[in-house]
Design a protein around this motif. Structure first.
Motif, PDB file in Angstrom:
ATOM      1  N   ARG A   1      -6.226  10.846  17.979  1.00 34.60           N
ATOM      2  CA  ARG A   1      -7.545  10.745  18.115  1.00 34.60           C
ATOM      3  C   ARG A   1      -8.305  10.516  19.498  1.00 34.60           C
ATOM      4  NH1 ARG A   1     -12.492  10.871  14.925  1.00 34.60           N
ATOM      5  NH2 ARG A   1     -14.013   9.775  16.098  1.00 34.60           N
TER       6      ARG A   1
ATOM      7  N   SER B   1      -0.329   1.144   5.973  1.00 34.70           N
ATOM      8  CA  SER B   1      -1.135   1.464   5.706  1.00 34.70           C
ATOM      9  C   SER B   1      -2.111   1.683   7.176  1.00 34.70           C
ATOM     10  CB  SER B   1      -1.888   1.045   4.674  1.00 34.70           C
ATOM     11  OG  SER B   1      -3.504   1.674   4.887  1.00 34.70           O
TER      12      SER B   1
ATOM     13  N   GLY C   1      -6.682   7.889   8.205  1.00 33.27           N
ATOM     14  CA  GLY C   1      -6.842   6.045   8.348  1.00 33.27           C
ATOM     15  C   GLY C   1      -8.336   6.337   8.284  1.00 33.27           C
TER      16      GLY C   1
ATOM     17  N   ASP D   1       0.898  -1.183   0.404  1.00 29.87           N
ATOM     18  CA  ASP D   1       0.181  -0.230   0.349  1.00 29.87           C
ATOM     19  C   ASP D   1       0.752   1.359   0.129  1.00 29.87           C
ATOM     20  OD1 ASP D   1       0.864  -0.737   2.776  1.00 29.87           O
ATOM     21  OD2 ASP D   1      -0.880  -1.518   2.833  1.00 29.87           O
ATOM     22  N   ASP D   2       1.173   1.441   1.458  1.00 30.30           N
ATOM     23  CA  ASP D   2       2.022   2.920   1.286  1.00 30.30           C
ATOM     24  C   ASP D   2       3.610   2.900   1.652  1.00 30.30           C
ATOM     25  OD1 ASP D   2      -0.410   3.814   1.658  1.00 30.30           O
ATOM     26  OD2 ASP D   2      -0.025   5.205   3.847  1.00 30.30           O
TER      27      ASP D   2
ATOM     28  N   ALA E   1      -3.317   7.597  13.790  1.00 32.87           N
ATOM     29  CA  ALA E   1      -4.165   8.601  13.528  1.00 32.87           C
ATOM     30  C   ALA E   1      -5.195   8.167  14.626  1.00 32.87           C
ATOM     31  CB  ALA E   1      -5.022   8.254  12.282  1.00 32.87           C
ATOM     32  N   LEU E   2      -5.536   6.668  14.652  1.00 34.39           N
ATOM     33  CA  LEU E   2      -6.783   6.701  15.997  1.00 34.39           C
ATOM     34  C   LEU E   2      -5.967   6.797  16.973  1.00 34.39           C
ATOM     35  CD1 LEU E   2      -8.100   3.449  14.299  1.00 34.39           C
ATOM     36  CD2 LEU E   2      -9.340   5.375  14.460  1.00 34.39           C
TER      37      LEU E   2
ATOM     38  N   LYS F   1      -0.627   3.398   9.694  1.00 32.55           N
ATOM     39  CA  LYS F   1      -0.775   4.959   9.689  1.00 32.55           C
ATOM     40  C   LYS F   1      -1.911   5.481  10.491  1.00 32.55           C
ATOM     41  CE  LYS F   1      -2.590   6.149   5.527  1.00 32.55           C
ATOM     42  NZ  LYS F   1      -2.381   6.269   4.016  1.00 32.55           N
ATOM     43  N   THR F   2      -2.791   4.156   9.952  1.00 37.77           N
ATOM     44  CA  THR F   2      -4.535   4.043  10.749  1.00 37.77           C
ATOM     45  C   THR F   2      -4.369   4.007  12.728  1.00 37.77           C
ATOM     46  OG1 THR F   2      -5.232   3.184   8.518  1.00 37.77           O
ATOM     47  CG2 THR F   2      -6.657   2.682  10.447  1.00 37.77           C
TER      48      THR F   2
ATOM     49  N   ASP G   1       5.597  10.894   6.593  1.00 39.80           N
ATOM     50  CA  ASP G   1       5.327  11.857   5.749  1.00 39.80           C
ATOM     51  C   ASP G   1       3.697  12.215   5.966  1.00 39.80           C
ATOM     52  OD1 ASP G   1       7.745  12.389   5.337  1.00 39.80           O
ATOM     53  OD2 ASP G   1       6.506  12.018   2.357  1.00 39.80           O
ATOM     54  N   LYS G   2       2.553  11.425   5.785  1.00 41.33           N
ATOM     55  CA  LYS G   2       1.467  11.076   6.829  1.00 41.33           C
ATOM     56  C   LYS G   2       1.588  11.441   7.792  1.00 41.33           C
ATOM     57  CE  LYS G   2      -0.441  10.224   2.215  1.00 41.33           C
ATOM     58  NZ  LYS G   2      -1.341   8.854   1.819  1.00 41.33           N
ATOM     59  N   ALA G   3       2.109  10.434   8.937  1.00 42.41           N
ATOM     60  CA  ALA G   3       2.398  10.955  10.293  1.00 42.41           C
ATOM     61  C   ALA G   3       2.508  12.274  11.084  1.00 42.41           C
ATOM     62  CB  ALA G   3       2.342  10.135  11.077  1.00 42.41           C
TER      63      ALA G   3
ATOM     64  N   GLU H   1       5.921   7.619   2.764  1.00 39.29           N
ATOM     65  CA  GLU H   1       4.845   7.634   2.941  1.00 39.29           C
ATOM     66  C   GLU H   1       4.328   7.742   4.303  1.00 39.29           C
ATOM     67  OE1 GLU H   1       2.642   6.307  -0.310  1.00 39.29           O
ATOM     68  OE2 GLU H   1       0.418   7.105   0.331  1.00 39.29           O
TER      69      GLU H   1
ATOM     70  N   LYS I   1       2.544  15.415   8.856  1.00 44.50           N
ATOM     71  CA  LYS I   1       1.369  15.750   8.926  1.00 44.50           C
ATOM     72  C   LYS I   1      -0.422  16.195   9.660  1.00 44.50           C
ATOM     73  CE  LYS I   1      -0.598  18.481   5.496  1.00 44.50           C
ATOM     74  NZ  LYS I   1      -0.420  17.921   3.621  1.00 44.50           N
ATOM     75  N   VAL I   2      -0.381  14.568  10.503  1.00 47.66           N
ATOM     76  CA  VAL I   2      -1.617  14.399  11.265  1.00 47.66           C
ATOM     77  C   VAL I   2      -1.328  15.263  12.916  1.00 47.66           C
ATOM     78  CG1 VAL I   2      -2.739  13.552  13.012  1.00 47.66           C
ATOM     79  CG2 VAL I   2      -1.904  11.858  10.430  1.00 47.66           C
TER      80      VAL I   2
ATOM     81  N   TYR J   1      -3.405  14.017  -2.004  1.00 53.10           N
ATOM     82  CA  TYR J   1      -3.066  14.605  -0.518  1.00 53.10           C
ATOM     83  C   TYR J   1      -2.048  15.594  -1.233  1.00 53.10           C
ATOM     84  CZ  TYR J   1      -0.821  13.844   3.271  1.00 53.10           C
ATOM     85  OH  TYR J   1      -0.142  13.950   4.848  1.00 53.10           O
TER      86      TYR J   1
END
Lengths: 333, 150
Positions: free
Chosen positions: A220, A209, B35, A156-157, A216-217, A212-213, A164-166, A161, A168-169, B84
């Protein structure tokens, strides 16, 4: 042999001249997405390449004291990468080759990275190469120069990436890897549990992926205040989950094929934590200096010189291939 | 239509159901935070077209898959677009991406579709909103412009 290398597969415009595995002069120009306004990035990247390429080529020739007529061959990245960007580099390369009646050699960007290790070390195959960046996560068995087997890739990622995405969050800047590293240094990597993806699959593929989820969780669930207080711990744990899953697959491949000579390259190879954890393994480890981990044209020129000396060149009508897999023919049809 | 999915498999199934009703020219616009299950949704959707290797196109922005439409027994091209990385650019107004988004001979899937400006939204579009309820559960809202069932 003097080989002019050209690399425009993504956001870097790069030109280099090498002779007998030695760099005579090189230039890399990094485009910054942030500075450009309006329009679409892929197209802007191409527009930037077309402006910069000629200038860089002139500079590289100037610095080496060579004229274009002194060049024996052109090596150019023909894939994988952004189609528009690849076309600029390949068209430019073909024009020079045509004008000077010299051979042209189409190079796979990933093969370039494999050759790139020679810019920092003397190394002889066989070895295992892990290429990790914002766009790539590939584990390659290098039997010999020019002879590869792709063992695994991300499902997937890419690893970079995921960083980078983490980043960004939680509002850190791009690229995320170095930013995360800085904060993670003060944290305990065992304080949060993140899943190591593909731990139980016996192939050499990666997946980031789900991780990364999970990140994010976690953020949150903790909410802003607790996240702030635990940031170093969260990032240290997250960073380790990525590093560990990379090293785990490398370790498995190393044992399965009985190969102890390991190369780690690509933008993520600049990661201090990855270096730390890879160094303590019982490997003969090669991690190129950072400027040769990222995209450059010297690695393309080096690969080009190798093929030139073998008497190979690419017929002038070759295409670009934005998803050219290492070890497969350039032309899809 | 609204769904609540509590597993990755369910999200893939919901996507698969949507895939059965897609035809060439359709554009699936995905909205949802990091996510929320966009990758999973795209995987489920593409599997219906016998495409297994779905990777994030965040870096390269566009991936092109050659699949098969089983209900119509015909070849099918899918553009997997991921905006993105284009956030810094503000809303997107056209250029190279437009050629793909308005292509009538392919199915288009767009991640981070909130980056697209109004005039970049094709008429025949299906909006899919993915929201995180908690660790396991995701709310999935599908608004099908082609059926006008808002």
């Amino acid at each position: 042999m003097k080989v002019l290398g050209i690399e425009t597969s993504c956001d870097e415009t790069a030109v280099s001249i090498i002779e007998n595995n030695t760099i005579l002069s090189e230039q890399v120009y990094s485009q910054t997405v942030h500075e450009s306004l309006g329009g679409v990035v892929p197209e802007l990247a191409s527009r930037d390449h077309i402006k910069k390429l000629y200038v860089l080529a002139c500079e590289v020739l100037d610095k080496s004291g060579l004229a274009i007529s002194d060049i024996d061959a052109i090596a150019v990245t023909a894939g994988p990468g952004l189609p528009g960007s690849l076309i600029i580099g390949v068209s430019f390369a073909k024009a020079i080759a045509l004008m000077n009646k010299i051979p042209i050699i189409a190079i796979n960007h990933l093969e370039g990275h494999v050759f790139g290790v020679k810019l920092s070390y003397e190394i002889t195959p066989p070895f295992l190469a892990l290429l990790v960046s914002g766009g790539h996560t590939e584990l390659i068995y290098v039997h010999n120069w020019g002879d590869y087997k792709l063992l695994g890739t991300t499902r997937d990622d890419a690893a970079g990436e995921a960083l980078d995405k983490a980043a960004k969050v939680i509002g850190l800047s791009y690229p995320g890897g170095p930013e995360i590293q800085k904060i993670a240094e003060k944290g305990d990597p065992r304080s949060f549990r993140f899943p190591i993806a593909m731990l139980h699959s016996d192939d050499f593929d990666f997946s980031f992926s789900g991780l990364k989820t999970a990140f994010a969780l976690t953020i949150r669930k903790l909410g802003i205040e607790k996240t702030k207080r635990n940031l170093a711990n969260i990032l240290a744990s997250y960073q380790d989950a990525i590093v560990d899953s990379l090293l785990l697959k490398l370790d498995r491949a190393s044992k399965k094929f009985g190969i102890n000579r390991i190369v780690i390259s690509g933008g993520v190879a600049a990661s201090k934590r990855l270096r730390e954890k890879a160094t303590v393994k019982n490997w003969e480890l090669y991690m190129p200096e950072t400027k040769y981990c990222t995209d450059n044209a010297s690695m393309i020129a080096l690969a080009g010189e190798f093929y030139l000396l073998k008497g190979q060149q690419t017929p002038m009508n070759f295409p670009i291939n934005s998803s050219w897999m290492l070890g497969t023919p350039l032309s899809m049809k | 239509m609204k769904f609540v999915s509590n597993t990755v498999e369910q999200t893939e199934q919901i996507a698969g159901k949507l895939a059965e009703n897609l035809s060439l020219g359709d554009t699936v616009l995905l909205y949802g935070s990091l996510g929320s299950g966009k990758t999973t949704f795209v995987k489920g959707l593409c599997r219906k077209f016998l495409i297994e290797m779905v990777k994030s196109p965040s870096y390269v922005i566009l991936k092109i898959y050659h699949g098969k439409n089983l209900t119509k027994n015909d070849k099918c091209v899918i553009y997997h677009i991921d905006l993105y990385r284009l956030e810094q650019m503000g809303q997107i107004n056209g250029g190279e991406i437009a050629e793909y988004i308005f292509d009538e001979n392919a199915i288009k899937i767009v991640e981070w579709a909130d980056r697209l400006s109004e005039k970049m939204l094709p008429e025949k579009n299906i909006k899919v909103k993915l929201e995180i309820i908690d660790d396991k559960n995701r709310k999935i809202t599908i608004i099908n412009q082609t059926e006008e069932d808002i």
